[in-house]
Write an enzyme that holds these catalytic residues in place. Structure first.
Site, short mmCIF file in Angstrom:
data_model
loop_
_atom_site.label_atom_id
_atom_site.label_comp_id
_atom_site.label_asym_id
_atom_site.label_seq_id
_atom_site.Cartn_x
_atom_site.Cartn_y
_atom_site.Cartn_z
N HIS A 71 0.84 -1.12 0.31
CA HIS A 71 -0.54 -0.43 -0.06
C HIS A 71 0.49 0.81 -0.17
O HIS A 71 2.06 1.63 0.37
CB HIS A 71 -0.94 0.09 1.38
CG HIS A 71 -1.66 -1.01 2.11
ND1 HIS A 71 -2.99 -1.21 0.93
CD2 HIS A 71 -1.16 -2.40 2.37
CE1 HIS A 71 -3.26 -2.25 2.03
NE2 HIS A 71 -2.25 -3.17 2.47
N GLU A 138 2.57 -0.94 4.54
CA GLU A 138 2.32 0.46 4.46
C GLU A 138 3.60 1.24 3.72
O GLU A 138 4.00 1.08 4.82
CB GLU A 138 1.31 0.88 5.13
CG GLU A 138 0.18 0.46 5.49
CD GLU A 138 -1.11 0.75 4.77
OE1 GLU A 138 -0.77 2.01 3.88
OE2 GLU A 138 -1.87 1.16 4.46
ZN LIG Z 1 -4.16 0.22 0.97
#
Ligand SMILES: [Zn+2]
Length: 279
Positions: A71, A138
């Protein structure tokens, strides 16, 4: 809490030593059971089901992740993103296993053996709910900027560590947009998938590409690669974001050659799933 089972008493065996006799005594097994359930409910995570008699077997292993989902945070700072991943955003509580700062520091928020809440409504290769079977990473990036080289280097270190230790197949490194194409566009077109592929992570077309043979069905290949085709235009946008650096929602010249090669790579993979990690 990692060691939540330590110090939690094993619930008494339901009915094991409760006399069953006349009148009120018949209620006791149920009452004991109810108390055991309450007791277990107070613990953070009951290891053993109080309605069953624990026998135990040494022959088991933790359920383990089969994919890694990348992400970008779409935020301005790693510290801000960490706060969000410890609390929530406008859609509710969110988390990820790891967050990598643009300085290359790898932060961990959730243990690998637990499900973090990063994928949301998602599907890949016909299987829903990737929170249940993936590690979420992330990357501190606002979605409009290039990814910092130190961050990409750290990601490669983390991917190597995770795929080896957790025995996650190296081609199962995915983008959030791949698994939720109608809702998500991260990581952005700036993400260097080719750099990951050069290190052996994620599926990537091999040069030089050959023409797809007559009768090749690009939609079938999209499905084989893993895309959810319920919204074909969104799936094409995700495919292009991942493999072509644009977000076109229709077929482009060259797509068939790429998909034919990806299909050939997938068909050449061993049919047998790898063994779960030893521990
Ligand atoms: Zn995401």
């Amino acid at each position: 809490m990692k060691h939540h089972h330590v110090g939690i008493q094993r619930p008494s065996r339901p009915g094991a030593s409760v006399p069953v006799g006349r009148g009120m005594k018949r209620l006791r097994p149920a009452a004991a059971l109810f108390a055991a359930v309450l007791l277990a409910a107070c613990a953070s995570a009951p290891e053993r089901n109080p309605v069953a008699r624990w026998e135990g077997s040494p022959n088991h292993s933790p359920r383990w992740a089969r994919a890694i989902v990348l992400h970008h945070t779409a935020m301005d700072s790693a510290q801000g993103a960490i706060r969000t991943l410890q609390t929530g955003n406008s859609g509710g509580p969110v988390s990820a296993h790891y967050l990598i700062g643009d300085d290359g520091v790898i932060h961990q928020l959730v243990a690998d053996g637990e499900a973090a809440w990063h994928a949301g409504n998602s599907r890949w290769a016909g299987v829903d709910e990737l929170n249940a079977w993936s590690i979420g990473i992330e990357l501190d990036n606002d979605g409009r900027e290039p990814f910092a080289p130190a961050q990409v280097d750290a990601l490669l270190v983390l991917l190597e560590e995770l795929t080896v230790r957790l025995r996650i197949p190296r081609h199962m490194v995915l983008g959030h947009s791949d698994i939720a194409p109608t809702r998500k566009d991260d990581p952005s077109v700036h993400f260097p998938w080719k750099v990951l592929a050069d290190a052996g992570f994620g599926l990537w077309p091999r040069e030089p590409l050959r023409p797809a043979p007559p009768g090749f069905d690009a939609w079938v290949a999209m499905r084989l690669v893993g895309y959810d085709l319920r919204d074909p235009e969104a799936a094409l946008a995700a495919f292009h974001r991942r493999f072509r650096g644009n977000e076109a929602r229709h077929w482009l010249p060259g797509d068939a050659e790429i998909l034919f090669d990806l299909q050939q790579q997938l068909l050449a993979l061993p049919a047998q799933a790898p063994a779960p990690p030893a521990h």
